[in-house]
Design an enzyme around this catalytic site. Sequence first.
Site, PDB file in Angstrom:
ATOM      1  N   ASP A 263      -0.165   5.186   0.849  1.00  0.00           N
ATOM      2  CA  ASP A 263      -0.414   6.214   1.866  1.00  0.00           C
ATOM      3  C   ASP A 263      -0.558   5.609   3.250  1.00  0.00           C
ATOM      4  OD1 ASP A 263      -2.176   7.574  -0.759  1.00  0.00           O
ATOM      5  OD2 ASP A 263      -0.469   8.594   0.137  1.00  0.00           O
TER       6      ASP A 263
ATOM      7  N   ASP B 179       0.889  -1.174   0.000  1.00  0.00           N
ATOM      8  CA  ASP B 179       0.000   0.000   0.000  1.00  0.00           C
ATOM      9  C   ASP B 179       0.925   1.222   0.000  1.00  0.00           C
ATOM     10  OD1 ASP B 179      -2.294   1.745   0.684  1.00  0.00           O
ATOM     11  OD2 ASP B 179      -1.330   1.825   2.647  1.00  0.00           O
TER      12      ASP B 179
HETATM   13  C1  XBP Z   1      -5.127   6.392   0.546  1.00  0.00           C
HETATM   14  C2  XBP Z   1      -6.263   7.066  -0.090  1.00  0.00           C
HETATM   15  C3  XBP Z   1      -6.004   8.102  -1.130  1.00  0.00           C
HETATM   16  C4  XBP Z   1      -5.243   9.274  -0.527  1.00  0.00           C
HETATM   17  C5  XBP Z   1      -5.381  10.520  -1.373  1.00  0.00           C
HETATM   18  O1  XBP Z   1      -4.600   5.520  -0.418  1.00  0.00           O
HETATM   19  O2  XBP Z   1      -7.401   6.754   0.225  1.00  0.00           O
HETATM   20  O3  XBP Z   1      -7.258   8.547  -1.611  1.00  0.00           O
HETATM   21  O4  XBP Z   1      -5.819   9.592   0.737  1.00  0.00           O
HETATM   22  O5  XBP Z   1      -4.918  10.265  -2.674  1.00  0.00           O
HETATM   23  P1  XBP Z   1      -3.823   4.144  -0.004  1.00  0.00           P
HETATM   24  P2  XBP Z   1      -5.851  10.681  -3.928  1.00  0.00           P
HETATM   25  O6  XBP Z   1      -4.640   3.040  -0.664  1.00  0.00           O
HETATM   26  O7  XBP Z   1      -2.438   4.292  -0.581  1.00  0.00           O
HETATM   27  O8  XBP Z   1      -3.784   4.032   1.516  1.00  0.00           O
HETATM   28  O9  XBP Z   1      -6.358  12.069  -3.666  1.00  0.00           O
HETATM   29  O10 XBP Z   1      -4.942  10.587  -5.131  1.00  0.00           O
HETATM   30  O11 XBP Z   1      -6.942   9.646  -3.939  1.00  0.00           O
HETATM   31 MG    MG Z   2      -2.967   3.296   3.192  1.00  0.00          MG
END
Ligand code: XBP
Ligand code: MG
Length: 254
Positions: free
Chosen positions: A13, A11
Amino acid sequence: MNIELRAVLFDVDGTLADTERDGHRVAFNAAFKEFGLDWNWDIALYGALLLVTGGKERIRYFIEKYRSDILNRSDLDDWVEELHKAKTKHFVKLLKHGGIPLRPGVGRLIHQLREQKIKIAIATTTAPENVTALLETTLAKDAPSWFDVIGAGDIVSKKKPAPDIYYWTLEQLRLSPQQCIAIEDSANGLHAALAANLTTLITVNDYTRRQDFNGAIAVLSDLGEPSHPFTEIAGITFSEKWVDIHLLNYLKKR
Ligand code: XBP
Ligand code: MG
């Protein structure tokens, strides 16, 4: 199940780097300002909004819940798309100028997996531009090419907690979930990975620490470093105190 590890699906973020509070949240607020909106997502509100994955989906949820007067805009979909594009521009600029570092152990593990010819993949909700910028600013200019598969953003229509991004990434890897392990930070991410039958390791952060990680093979503070051992939060306890290929293979066999 005793099948050798062939790939790790990361993953982004909250897992590769702590990008939400001081990255995405700041970028959203910069885009709101650019669009002349009086919206401000403070740390607490953003934590609640994070339960909705996907930046465009998060904006729409915020409008439905707090700014329903905007719902009758005839161009709402396009307007949200433009607002989100502006946010992505601000996020990429923020990474290139201030930078958000990788979390403990992430760089070390990625290098070890590459050395030992174990595939590495990304399975994320965030936009592909954000992945590229994060990998380039934390690892190397050519780091995106190190990854066998990058599954990001709108490549699937149903985002986490739906398993679609993990199904897509496994299909591109041509591997079964039993040959892989997923590393996540949130309950949404865990649900997505488990629904794709992936053994899933969790490393928490301030936004996700109190979430329910039932089903994870282990819940850790981070991937750890020899000089910065991880803390076990739930699941099995280990003699090792940093995640490496040996520990990942041990986890897969449980
Ligand atoms: C986390 C998310 C993303 C980010 C924002 O992604 O939910 O939406 O918060 O990025 P991950 P965008 O699956 O890596 O934990 O604005 O590009 O969606
Ligand atoms: Mg994440």
